[in-house]
Design a protein around this motif. Sequence first.
Motif, PDB file in Angstrom:
ATOM      1  N   GLY A  22       0.811  -1.216   0.000  1.00  0.00           N
ATOM      2  CA  GLY A  22       0.000   0.000   0.000  1.00  0.00           C
ATOM      3  C   GLY A  22       0.842   1.262   0.000  1.00  0.00           C
ATOM      4  N   LEU A  23       1.911   1.258   0.781  1.00  0.00           N
ATOM      5  CA  LEU A  23       2.790   2.429   0.816  1.00  0.00           C
ATOM      6  C   LEU A  23       3.528   2.626  -0.503  1.00  0.00           C
ATOM      7  CD1 LEU A  23       4.250   2.152   4.420  1.00  0.00           C
ATOM      8  CD2 LEU A  23       2.743   3.950   3.549  1.00  0.00           C
ATOM      9  N   GLU A  24       3.958   1.540  -1.122  1.00  0.00           N
ATOM     10  CA  GLU A  24       4.623   1.657  -2.425  1.00  0.00           C
ATOM     11  C   GLU A  24       3.654   2.193  -3.484  1.00  0.00           C
ATOM     12  OE1 GLU A  24       7.679   1.387  -3.717  1.00  0.00           O
ATOM     13  OE2 GLU A  24       8.469   1.125  -1.701  1.00  0.00           O
ATOM     14  N   PHE A  25       2.416   1.728  -3.438  1.00  0.00           N
ATOM     15  CA  PHE A  25       1.403   2.243  -4.369  1.00  0.00           C
ATOM     16  C   PHE A  25       1.173   3.735  -4.124  1.00  0.00           C
ATOM     17  CE2 PHE A  25      -3.043   3.070  -5.541  1.00  0.00           C
ATOM     18  CZ  PHE A  25      -2.975   2.741  -6.897  1.00  0.00           C
ATOM     19  N   ALA A  26       1.098   4.140  -2.854  1.00  0.00           N
ATOM     20  CA  ALA A  26       0.907   5.556  -2.524  1.00  0.00           C
ATOM     21  C   ALA A  26       2.103   6.378  -2.973  1.00  0.00           C
ATOM     22  CB  ALA A  26       0.689   5.717  -1.030  1.00  0.00           C
ATOM     23  N   ASP A  27       3.310   5.838  -2.823  1.00  0.00           N
ATOM     24  CA  ASP A  27       4.512   6.541  -3.277  1.00  0.00           C
ATOM     25  C   ASP A  27       4.483   6.721  -4.792  1.00  0.00           C
ATOM     26  OD1 ASP A  27       7.103   7.675  -3.297  1.00  0.00           O
ATOM     27  OD2 ASP A  27       7.991   5.704  -3.667  1.00  0.00           O
ATOM     28  N   TYR A  28       4.082   5.690  -5.498  1.00  0.00           N
ATOM     29  CA  TYR A  28       3.999   5.763  -6.959  1.00  0.00           C
ATOM     30  C   TYR A  28       2.958   6.791  -7.402  1.00  0.00           C
ATOM     31  CZ  TYR A  28       3.243   4.330 -11.779  1.00  0.00           C
ATOM     32  OH  TYR A  28       3.102   4.314 -13.142  1.00  0.00           O
ATOM     33  N   GLN A  29       1.830   6.832  -6.713  1.00  0.00           N
ATOM     34  CA  GLN A  29       0.756   7.748  -7.092  1.00  0.00           C
ATOM     35  C   GLN A  29       1.072   9.199  -6.743  1.00  0.00           C
ATOM     36  OE1 GLN A  29      -2.146   7.165  -8.795  1.00  0.00           O
ATOM     37  NE2 GLN A  29      -1.325   5.123  -9.149  1.00  0.00           N
ATOM     38  N   THR A  30       1.675   9.423  -5.570  1.00  0.00           N
ATOM     39  CA  THR A  30       1.885  10.801  -5.109  1.00  0.00           C
ATOM     40  C   THR A  30       3.279  11.323  -5.406  1.00  0.00           C
ATOM     41  OG1 THR A  30       2.600  10.100  -2.905  1.00  0.00           O
ATOM     42  CG2 THR A  30       0.243  10.492  -3.228  1.00  0.00           C
ATOM     43  N   GLY A  31       4.274  10.444  -5.423  1.00  0.00           N
ATOM     44  CA  GLY A  31       5.643  10.879  -5.664  1.00  0.00           C
ATOM     45  C   GLY A  31       6.297  11.505  -4.439  1.00  0.00           C
ATOM     46  N   VAL A  32       5.681  11.353  -3.275  1.00  0.00           N
ATOM     47  CA  VAL A  32       6.239  11.901  -2.046  1.00  0.00           C
ATOM     48  C   VAL A  32       7.324  10.949  -1.551  1.00  0.00           C
ATOM     49  CG1 VAL A  32       5.710  12.638   0.296  1.00  0.00           C
ATOM     50  CG2 VAL A  32       4.033  12.981  -1.508  1.00  0.00           C
ATOM     51  N   TRP A  33       8.541  11.460  -1.345  1.00  0.00           N
ATOM     52  CA  TRP A  33       9.699  10.611  -1.063  1.00  0.00           C
ATOM     53  C   TRP A  33       9.585   9.872   0.267  1.00  0.00           C
ATOM     54  CZ3 TRP A  33      12.613  11.192   3.266  1.00  0.00           C
ATOM     55  CH2 TRP A  33      12.477  12.399   3.966  1.00  0.00           C
ATOM     56  N   TRP A  34       8.977  10.469   1.276  1.00  0.00           N
ATOM     57  CA  TRP A  34       8.986   9.843   2.606  1.00  0.00           C
ATOM     58  C   TRP A  34       8.060   8.630   2.673  1.00  0.00           C
ATOM     59  CZ3 TRP A  34       4.469   9.514   5.281  1.00  0.00           C
ATOM     60  CH2 TRP A  34       3.453  10.412   4.953  1.00  0.00           C
ATOM     61  N   ILE A  35       7.087   8.547   1.790  1.00  0.00           N
ATOM     62  CA  ILE A  35       6.217   7.365   1.770  1.00  0.00           C
ATOM     63  C   ILE A  35       7.014   6.151   1.292  1.00  0.00           C
ATOM     64  CG2 ILE A  35       4.159   6.329   0.763  1.00  0.00           C
ATOM     65  CD1 ILE A  35       2.918   9.099   0.655  1.00  0.00           C
ATOM     66  N   GLY A  36       7.853   6.346   0.278  1.00  0.00           N
ATOM     67  CA  GLY A  36       8.718   5.257  -0.187  1.00  0.00           C
ATOM     68  C   GLY A  36       9.725   4.842   0.868  1.00  0.00           C
ATOM     69  N   PHE A  37      10.265   5.820   1.594  1.00  0.00           N
ATOM     70  CA  PHE A  37      11.194   5.518   2.678  1.00  0.00           C
ATOM     71  C   PHE A  37      10.502   4.716   3.773  1.00  0.00           C
ATOM     72  CE2 PHE A  37      12.997   6.693   6.815  1.00  0.00           C
ATOM     73  CZ  PHE A  37      14.294   6.224   6.646  1.00  0.00           C
ATOM     74  N   LEU A  38       9.288   5.117   4.123  1.00  0.00           N
ATOM     75  CA  LEU A  38       8.523   4.396   5.138  1.00  0.00           C
ATOM     76  C   LEU A  38       8.203   2.974   4.671  1.00  0.00           C
ATOM     77  CD1 LEU A  38       7.149   4.540   7.899  1.00  0.00           C
ATOM     78  CD2 LEU A  38       5.113   5.411   6.747  1.00  0.00           C
ATOM     79  N   ALA A  39       7.919   2.810   3.387  1.00  0.00           N
ATOM     80  CA  ALA A  39       7.664   1.476   2.839  1.00  0.00           C
ATOM     81  C   ALA A  39       8.894   0.590   2.986  1.00  0.00           C
ATOM     82  CB  ALA A  39       7.259   1.583   1.371  1.00  0.00           C
ATOM     83  N   ASN A  40      10.066   1.137   2.736  1.00  0.00           N
ATOM     84  CA  ASN A  40      11.289   0.353   2.895  1.00  0.00           C
ATOM     85  C   ASN A  40      11.521  -0.027   4.346  1.00  0.00           C
ATOM     86  OD1 ASN A  40      11.888   0.386   0.183  1.00  0.00           O
ATOM     87  ND2 ASN A  40      13.058   2.275   0.323  1.00  0.00           N
ATOM     88  N   VAL A  41      11.241   0.861   5.268  1.00  0.00           N
ATOM     89  CA  VAL A  41      11.387   0.553   6.691  1.00  0.00           C
ATOM     90  C   VAL A  41      10.421  -0.564   7.084  1.00  0.00           C
ATOM     91  CG1 VAL A  41      11.037   1.469   9.020  1.00  0.00           C
ATOM     92  CG2 VAL A  41      12.268   2.819   7.332  1.00  0.00           C
ATOM     93  N   VAL A  42       9.211  -0.519   6.581  1.00  0.00           N
ATOM     94  CA  VAL A  42       8.211  -1.545   6.906  1.00  0.00           C
ATOM     95  C   VAL A  42       8.636  -2.906   6.372  1.00  0.00           C
ATOM     96  CG1 VAL A  42       5.848  -2.307   6.415  1.00  0.00           C
ATOM     97  CG2 VAL A  42       6.264   0.034   7.149  1.00  0.00           C
ATOM     98  N   ILE A  43       9.137  -2.981   5.139  1.00  0.00           N
ATOM     99  CA  ILE A  43       9.507  -4.284   4.583  1.00  0.00           C
ATOM    100  C   ILE A  43      10.752  -4.839   5.267  1.00  0.00           C
ATOM    101  CG2 ILE A  43      10.955  -3.574   2.635  1.00  0.00           C
ATOM    102  CD1 ILE A  43       8.276  -6.306   2.545  1.00  0.00           C
ATOM    103  N   ILE A  44      11.686  -3.985   5.649  1.00  0.00           N
ATOM    104  CA  ILE A  44      12.854  -4.452   6.403  1.00  0.00           C
ATOM    105  C   ILE A  44      12.409  -4.990   7.754  1.00  0.00           C
ATOM    106  CG2 ILE A  44      14.946  -3.667   7.586  1.00  0.00           C
ATOM    107  CD1 ILE A  44      15.376  -1.789   5.149  1.00  0.00           C
ATOM    108  N   THR A  45      11.496  -4.291   8.403  1.00  0.00           N
ATOM    109  CA  THR A  45      10.963  -4.757   9.684  1.00  0.00           C
ATOM    110  C   THR A  45      10.256  -6.105   9.518  1.00  0.00           C
ATOM    111  OG1 THR A  45      10.657  -2.478  10.403  1.00  0.00           O
ATOM    112  CG2 THR A  45       9.453  -4.164  11.610  1.00  0.00           C
ATOM    113  N   ALA A  46       9.496  -6.259   8.444  1.00  0.00           N
ATOM    114  CA  ALA A  46       8.784  -7.520   8.203  1.00  0.00           C
ATOM    115  C   ALA A  46       9.761  -8.679   8.067  1.00  0.00           C
ATOM    116  CB  ALA A  46       7.931  -7.398   6.943  1.00  0.00           C
TER     117      ALA A  46
END
Length: 63
Positions: A22-46
């Motif tokens: 969901g965060l990667e999709f939101a990053d792709y749609q909005t282009g906001v850099w911190w959403i992609g960063f948060l997505a990477n943190v979530v997948i590393i945590t997973a």
Amino acid sequence: MKTLWDFIIKYEFWFLVFIFIGLEFADYQTGVWWIGFLANVVIITAFIRLVRHPMWKKDKSQE
């Protein structure tokens, strides 16, 4: 509410993966850099939570 929380804990890895998607999709749609960063943190945590899961630990009584 307890049932929902128990479900999230039981399927924690998949829950985090769906949040990542969901965060990667939101990053792709909005282009906001911190959403992609948060997505990477979530997948590393997973993956860290999956690796540290007790099912991977060997039972010491079998040795």
